[in-house]
Write a protein that holds these residues in place. Structure first.
Motif, PDB file in Angstrom:
ATOM      1  N   GLY A  67      27.451 -12.062 -47.680  1.00  0.00           N
ATOM      2  CA  GLY A  67      28.003 -11.361 -48.571  1.00  0.00           C
ATOM      3  C   GLY A  67      27.271 -10.465 -49.191  1.00  0.00           C
ATOM      4  O   GLY A  67      27.870  -9.370 -49.791  1.00  0.00           O
ATOM      5  N   GLU A 129      29.395  -5.236 -43.737  1.00  0.00           N
ATOM      6  CA  GLU A 129      30.269  -6.563 -43.927  1.00  0.00           C
ATOM      7  C   GLU A 129      29.436  -7.766 -43.349  1.00  0.00           C
ATOM      8  O   GLU A 129      28.522  -7.667 -42.506  1.00  0.00           O
ATOM      9  N   CYS A 277      33.133 -11.393 -50.802  1.00  0.00           N
ATOM     10  CA  CYS A 277      33.446 -10.097 -50.201  1.00  0.00           C
ATOM     11  C   CYS A 277      34.944 -10.182 -50.252  1.00  0.00           C
ATOM     12  O   CYS A 277      35.746 -10.962 -49.778  1.00  0.00           O
ATOM     13  N   LYS A 324      36.490  -3.290 -48.191  1.00  0.00           N
ATOM     14  CA  LYS A 324      35.929  -4.619 -48.782  1.00  0.00           C
ATOM     15  C   LYS A 324      34.864  -4.132 -49.840  1.00  0.00           C
ATOM     16  O   LYS A 324      34.468  -2.890 -50.000  1.00  0.00           O
ATOM     17  N   ASP A 326      31.159  -5.820 -51.733  1.00  0.00           N
ATOM     18  CA  ASP A 326      30.093  -6.771 -51.969  1.00  0.00           C
ATOM     19  C   ASP A 326      29.875  -7.020 -53.470  1.00  0.00           C
ATOM     20  O   ASP A 326      29.700  -5.925 -54.419  1.00  0.00           O
ATOM     21  N   GLU A 393      36.850 -12.582 -43.254  1.00  0.00           N
ATOM     22  CA  GLU A 393      35.566 -12.758 -43.664  1.00  0.00           C
ATOM     23  C   GLU A 393      35.307 -14.434 -43.682  1.00  0.00           C
ATOM     24  O   GLU A 393      36.200 -14.782 -44.504  1.00  0.00           O
TER      25      GLU A 393
END
Length: 696
Positions: A67, A129, A277, A324, A326, A393
């Motif tokens: 992550g 990612e 994520c 996406k 973090d 994910e």
């Protein structure tokens, strides 16, 4: 005849009994599948030695594949060797069109990529990612034919998990009964389980600031750096169920214990969280699930924070490729589960599982609460409902990270202890095996009730290292009397505050490579890892691309020739609020100064305190002038006759170019000057305070 019978019996026995071969003895056994563990094993194979990774993990890469894709790097020039190769492999992955499933590469742009001037031919990608990072780690072990034994948990019962002979580990035993024999061992876990089971000394919690002569260690009451505290709000928050009424009881997730004295040590650990994520891409978004065990009462405190005007909770939804994030903790009440992890470092596996489950329920519940509870302001709810978990994910774990962010657990007390003094270059670091450069960063450790009856977070610190620093080889090895063939590149020998910078994933990879190199070289020479000649080690590290030194100015607290008397620099002051270190405008005392960013007015102070001989002193304030400075900076001087506040115009250049006097005062044994940004009309500068004794 008797001899013939014996020969026949022996022959029959050899056919009827199974044969027992000697166990395989690896040159290096790596315990832990973190980024450091993978890199250590790769380095051993590149040196032509046998190795394997034994780990409780199912997925390789630890947090780098769990992550944390918005890499905490600091100065990227300090990152070399296999760590840099990892980020190069990520760049290669993101050069493939098929990697950009949910977003065009051109739309994301060149964010996260190193520049040709810095990278040369080995281009890098620092934002990524989770599944792409895991692909790179798996590619490493496949390319180098490294066996990985997953779901193998070290037997931690005393005397059972580690076999020793003549000061060395010979084998480690798992709960499964499997035994792994080795000549050298590396503990690459976030928890330091192998190190502890081997009987190596370690520390859990914060040392006092006096233990190693540090400023930023121990309890940090009154130090408020990142805005992750209740002082960042427009109004104070009551911790009681009925605001202002202690008899009504305390809201959840607030400790009723006193926080401890400033600078004192404790056994408490900075908060953990999952680096989620998330995505706002409809085709890949999974709405936040309502977790089993969900209790909306656990989030009453955040409602009061919203009521106080807090709207910055989405600031750390850091964008990574393919729409996406973090997502990291941000704010007084966020994804950090403050105070619920103190037992984690030493807990049994069952105890850790309970702690992890509680963290998961808390964090999933927080997301669900913000997205769905009707008491949450509608503007926040609507924004949160645009987000959800990324469907592609962590697909075998309900799209939830498989690795929690263990920001700190055990820390070895080894041959050499890294402290803030090495990171700030106040003293030289011996035998460098790598470099770090990130801010000394501790997340909050506790949430408590202040003496005046309000809620407050404590432990959040962000102190610049003022450039890259070296990390000592001695911090990777135990004292020789405790173990001669173990290296520890993650739970390194360091103080709490120094570990706040060292604990970054690129640094763990750097140290993993250096640890494996040292282990194999010590094996070649049949010596203890503590006896390895540094000159030969450094030559090999440099040949393999490690960065052991960058030309940076040494830390020297320099007073201009006209600054006599007693001078207290900003690095020696007690900081509260959201201050930022800078060197953009000279002259300044020491290596820089602090500024308030011209924001959060009334919430930031810096306290300069000096031990003085009784007498009369002129007090002078050092600052660098500029047109954006405040004209009305409150300078509060606490002296023998009480206290005096003077407004300082920092747009006006000081007469001597460095300091401006604010008055003469009588002091007994202590002089205190507090600079604040209350109601100021520009940037406030806090550089240094000079106490100039006057002749009687």
């Amino acid at each position: 005849m008797i001899t013939l019978r014996l020969m026949v019996a022996a022959l029959l026995l050899s056919f009827s009994c199974p044969s027992f071969s000697a166990p395989k003895v690896y040159d290096l056994v790596v315990y832990g599948g973190t980024s450091a563990g993978v890199i250590a094993a790769v380095q051993a194979r590149k040196m032509g030695r046998s190795t394997l990774i034994v780990c409780p993990d199912k997925h390789l890469g630890g947090l780098s594949a769990g992550g944390l894709g918005f890499t905490d790097t600091g100065n990227k020039k300090a990152i070399g060797g296999l760590a840099r190769e990892f980020y190069h492999q990520l760049w290669l992955e993101y050069n493939k069109p098929e990697t950009w499933k949910w977003q065009k590469r051109e739309q994301y742009g060149n964010k996260g990529q190193g520049t040709p001037a810095i990278d040369g031919a080995m281009r890098t990608m620092w934002i990524f990612e989770p599944h792409v990072a895991e692909k790179v780690f798996e590619g490493f072990v496949r390319e180098h034919k490294i066996p990985v034994h997953r779901n193998q948990w070290l037997e931690r019962a005393p005397g059972k998990g580690v076999s020793r002979k003549a000061g060395r580990i010979t084998a480690i035993t798992m709960l499964s009964g499997r035994v792994y024999h080795g000549k050298m061992f590396i503990d690459a876990t976030y928890e330091g389980d192998l190190m502890a089971a081997a009987g190596v000394d370690y520390h859990v919690g914060r040392e006092s600031k006096d233990t190693y002569g540090e400023q930023w260690n121990g309890v940090q009451t009154g130090v408020l750096h990142h805005g992750h505290h209740f002082g960042a709000l427009k109004k104070k928050i009551s911790p009681y169920k009925v605001p202002g009424n202690p008899k009504s009881g305390v809201l959840p997730r607030i400790s009723t214990e006193p926080p401890g004295e400033y600078g004192a040590g404790d056994k408490k650990v900075q908060a953990y969280c999952f680096r989620m994520c998330l995505t706002d891409h409809p085709e890949n978004r999974v709405p936040f699930p309502k977790p089993d065990g969900y209790d909306p009462e656990q989030y009453e405190l955040i409602l009061r924070i919203f009521d106080a005007g807090w709207r910055a909770g989405f600031r750390k939804f850091d964008r990574i490729p393919n729409h996406k994030t973090d997502t990291n903790n941000h704010g007084p009440f966020s994804t950090d589960n403050i105070g619920r992890n103190y037992d984690y470092p030493e807990a049994s596996y069952e105890g850790r599982a309970r702690i992890l489950r509680e963290h998961e329920i808390y964090q999933k519940g927080l997301m669900y609460f913000i997205a769905n509870d009707p008491r949450v302001p509608v503007d926040i709810r609507e924004l949160m409902n645009k987000w959800g978990l990324a469907r592609d994910e962590f697909t075998d774990n309900g799209n939830w990270p498989h690795q929690i962010y263990v920001r700190e657990a055990r820390r070895m007390i080894g041959k050499y202890v890294m402290t803030e003094n090495e990171l700030l270059k106040k003293r030289p670091t011996p035998e460098s095996v790598g470099m770090g450069s990130y801010t000394m960063d501790s997340h909050n450790v506790q949430r408590y009730i202040t003496p005046d009856g309000y809620v407050q977070n404590e432990g959040d610190i962000g102190v610049s290292t003022r450039g890259p620093y070296q990390i000592a080889y001695g911090s990777l090895v135990p004292r020789k009397s405790q173990c001669e063939n173990l290296l520890v590149p993650v739970c390194v020998s360091s103080s709490h505050i120094a570990f706040g910078s060292i604990r970054m994933e690129p640094v763990f990879m750097i140290l993993g490579q250096s640890a494996a190199t040292a282990a194999m070289m010590a094996l070649d020479q049949d010596i203890a890892v503590q006896d390895l000649p540094y000159e030969k080690l450094s030559q090999r590290l440099l040949a393999d691309g490690q960065v052991l030194e960058l030309k940076v100015a040494p830390y020297v607290f320099k007073k201009p020739v006209n600054l006599k008397g007693i001078v207290i620099d900003d690095t020696q002051a007690k900081i509260a609020g959201d201050w930022h270190a800078s060197t953009s405008t000279s002259p300044f005392v020491g290596r820089g100064y602090q500024h308030d960013g011209d924001k959060d007015k009334g919430r930031s102070t810096i306290r300069f305190e000096a031990k003085l001989k009784p007498g009369r002193y002129e007090v002078r304030i050092a600052y660098s002038t500029h047109s954006n400075r405040a004209t009305n900076v409150p300078v509060n001087v606490r002296h023998a006759d009480g206290e005096t506040t003077v407004l300082l115009n920092q747009r006006r250049k000081p007469k001597d170019g460095v300091t401006q006097g604010v008055g003469t005062f009588e002091f007994k044994e202590t002089g205190v000057v507090i600079i604040s940004n209350k109601a100021t009309d520009g940037h406030v500068i806090a550089d240094a305070v000079q106490f100039l004794p006057l002749k009687k």
